[in-house]
Design a protein around this motif. Structure first.
Motif, PDB file in Angstrom:
ATOM      1  N   TYR A  50       0.852  -1.188   0.000  1.00  0.00           N
ATOM      2  CA  TYR A  50       0.000   0.000   0.000  1.00  0.00           C
ATOM      3  C   TYR A  50       0.889   1.239   0.000  1.00  0.00           C
ATOM      4  O   TYR A  50       1.879   1.289   0.740  1.00  0.00           O
ATOM      5  N   PRO A  51       0.554   2.245  -0.809  1.00  0.00           N
ATOM      6  CA  PRO A  51       1.406   3.433  -0.897  1.00  0.00           C
ATOM      7  C   PRO A  51       1.194   4.414   0.241  1.00  0.00           C
ATOM      8  O   PRO A  51       1.945   5.379   0.365  1.00  0.00           O
ATOM      9  N   ARG A 282       0.475   1.640 -13.507  1.00  0.00           N
ATOM     10  CA  ARG A 282       0.237   1.304 -12.101  1.00  0.00           C
ATOM     11  C   ARG A 282       1.535   0.839 -11.448  1.00  0.00           C
ATOM     12  O   ARG A 282       2.379   0.210 -12.092  1.00  0.00           O
ATOM     13  N   CYS A 283       1.680   1.166 -10.172  1.00  0.00           N
ATOM     14  CA  CYS A 283       2.856   0.725  -9.420  1.00  0.00           C
ATOM     15  C   CYS A 283       2.983  -0.798  -9.481  1.00  0.00           C
ATOM     16  O   CYS A 283       1.999  -1.523  -9.355  1.00  0.00           O
ATOM     17  N   THR A 284       4.208  -1.282  -9.664  1.00  0.00           N
ATOM     18  CA  THR A 284       4.426  -2.722  -9.826  1.00  0.00           C
ATOM     19  C   THR A 284       4.886  -3.413  -8.547  1.00  0.00           C
ATOM     20  O   THR A 284       5.154  -4.616  -8.565  1.00  0.00           O
ATOM     21  N   PHE A 285       4.973  -2.687  -7.438  1.00  0.00           N
ATOM     22  CA  PHE A 285       5.429  -3.325  -6.203  1.00  0.00           C
ATOM     23  C   PHE A 285       4.437  -4.407  -5.778  1.00  0.00           C
ATOM     24  O   PHE A 285       3.221  -4.203  -5.790  1.00  0.00           O
ATOM     25  N   VAL A 286       4.969  -5.567  -5.395  1.00  0.00           N
ATOM     26  CA  VAL A 286       4.145  -6.695  -4.965  1.00  0.00           C
ATOM     27  C   VAL A 286       4.612  -7.142  -3.588  1.00  0.00           C
ATOM     28  O   VAL A 286       5.813  -7.325  -3.353  1.00  0.00           O
ATOM     29  N   SER A 287       3.669  -7.335  -2.677  1.00  0.00           N
ATOM     30  CA  SER A 287       4.000  -7.768  -1.321  1.00  0.00           C
ATOM     31  C   SER A 287       4.380  -9.247  -1.316  1.00  0.00           C
ATOM     32  O   SER A 287       4.206  -9.960  -2.307  1.00  0.00           O
ATOM     33  N   PRO A 294      -1.900  -0.658  -5.413  1.00  0.00           N
ATOM     34  CA  PRO A 294      -2.949  -0.150  -6.285  1.00  0.00           C
ATOM     35  C   PRO A 294      -2.690   1.248  -6.840  1.00  0.00           C
ATOM     36  O   PRO A 294      -3.510   1.779  -7.585  1.00  0.00           O
ATOM     37  N   ALA A 295      -1.551   1.864  -6.489  1.00  0.00           N
ATOM     38  CA  ALA A 295      -1.334   3.272  -6.827  1.00  0.00           C
ATOM     39  C   ALA A 295      -1.228   3.508  -8.336  1.00  0.00           C
ATOM     40  O   ALA A 295      -0.486   2.812  -9.042  1.00  0.00           O
TER      41      ALA A 295
END
Length: 362
Positions: A50-51, A282-287, A294-295
């Motif tokens: 989450y951003p 969309r932001c590509t960061f994955v937990s 979702p940013a």
């Protein structure tokens, strides 16, 4: 027996249990604020994809938008002034009071102002604030502009304070790196019918003049000057311009130049377009749990292999990251202290590369 059917309880028992529940609720609220404040301070929403703390509260914890606004603002105030935790637990202050006071609390007046507010009702608290922080300015008068379809534009400039009707849009960065403050009121957007919305905001004289000029320029295409149609066309033009600037969007791409730029951080237009389309803006960061951030705003082109370590501006080496996760990745790679020093130097020298060669704004 159903735990929520209480008709069998005696009056005294019912009242006693109610007061006990209220006391527990206050204690739980104080504990909740303490936990929110610590999660916020550690920015644990970032590894959860989450951003911002706001989206973490809404999406992960299931708070309503208003509840998230209020609790985040109260938690941040309480972290600065721990007396708030005790006051909330004891019932001397409620969340609304803490939010009302948050903008006025300073190191010099915090303890005294909080104690003066103990036990006050909202009207009394407003009087206290008015006495200590008198203001001669009134809020801007809202001007309603109605279109032929009764679309309405009216009040709501962003001002620090309590969160009422809001939309989930980031407003301003707080002092902490990578953190976005979502606790400020925003212009109101309300659904009023299928695929129809009412938009409320306040605008200045120059904006009104631009609107009227646009109406005159569109007098052949939009004879009645319907504001919703003028705004729609204006947004089409703005989006087209921003897409060209952010990721070189075009319907007629030029042939790539043979000579590459000498700047290692330069990203060719064709590469920007390809990365943006691949990542769907969309932001590509994955937990670690596989959840993707979702940013769609405050995006930057991030080098997976940093420029500082020889990474190139290629489609394979670039990805979209929101600013919060871009900084988070830089801290994990270079260390939090190193990045803190980078940010401090960047504040002194605006042209400095804050993320140590890892990013370019989208």
């Amino acid at each position: 027996m159903d735990a929520y059917q209480l008709s069998h309880l005696a009056d005294e028992t019912l009242v006693r249990d109610l007061k006990s529940l209220v006391a527990r609720d206050r204690a739980n609220t104080a504990a909740l604020l303490a936990h929110l404040a610590e999660v916020d301070e550690r920015r644990l929403y970032l590894p959860a994809a989450y951003p911002s703390m706001y989206l973490y509260c809404v999406e992960e914890l299931g708070f309503s938008e208003e509840a998230a606004h209020k609790r985040i603002r109260a938690a941040r105030a309480a972290r600065r002034f721990p007396l708030i935790f005790e006051a909330v637990a004891d019932g001397k202050l409620n969340l609304s009071a803490v939010v009302m006071l948050a903008s006025y609390l300073t190191e010099s007046n915090g303890q005294d102002l909080l104690r003066a507010a103990f036990g006050l009702r909202r009207a009394e608290l407003e009087e206290l604030i008015a006495r200590r922080f008198p203001s001669t300015e009134l809020m801007p008068i809202a001007i309603a502009l109605r279109s032929a379809r009764n679309g309405e534009v009216s009040p709501g400039t962003p001002e620090p304070g309590t969160a009422g009707d809001t939309v989930t849009t980031p407003l301003s960065p707080s002092s902490a790196p990578g953190r976005i403050d979502f606790t400020t009121p925003r212009q109101k957007v309300s659904a009023i019918a299928p695929e129809r919305y009412a938009l409320q905001l306040s605008v200045g004289q120059k904006t009104i003049e631009k609107l009227r000029y646009a109406q005159s320029l569109l007098s052949h295409g939009v004879p009645e000057g319907a504001i919703d149609q003028v705004v729609d066309r204006a947004l089409d033009a703005l989006i087209e311009k921003l897409e060209r600037r952010k990721f070189a969007a075009t319907s007629r791409p030029r042939q790539a130049r043979r000579r590459a730029s000498d700047d290692p951080r330069h990203i060719p237009a064709a590469v920007k377009r390809a990365v943006w389309e691949r990542d769907h803006g969309r932001c590509t960061f994955v937990s670690e749990q596989g959840e993707r951030c979702p940013a769609h705003s405050r995006l930057e082109f991030d080098h997976a292999d940093p420029v500082a370590r020889g990474g190139g501006a290629t489609v394979g080496n670039l990805r979209l990251r929101c600013r919060a996760h871009n900084q988070y990745a830089a801290e994990r790679m270079f260390g939090a202290e190193f990045m803190k020093e980078k940010r401090e130097r960047a504040q002194a020298s605006p042209g400095a590369d804050v993320n140590a060669g890892c990013q370019a704004r989208a």
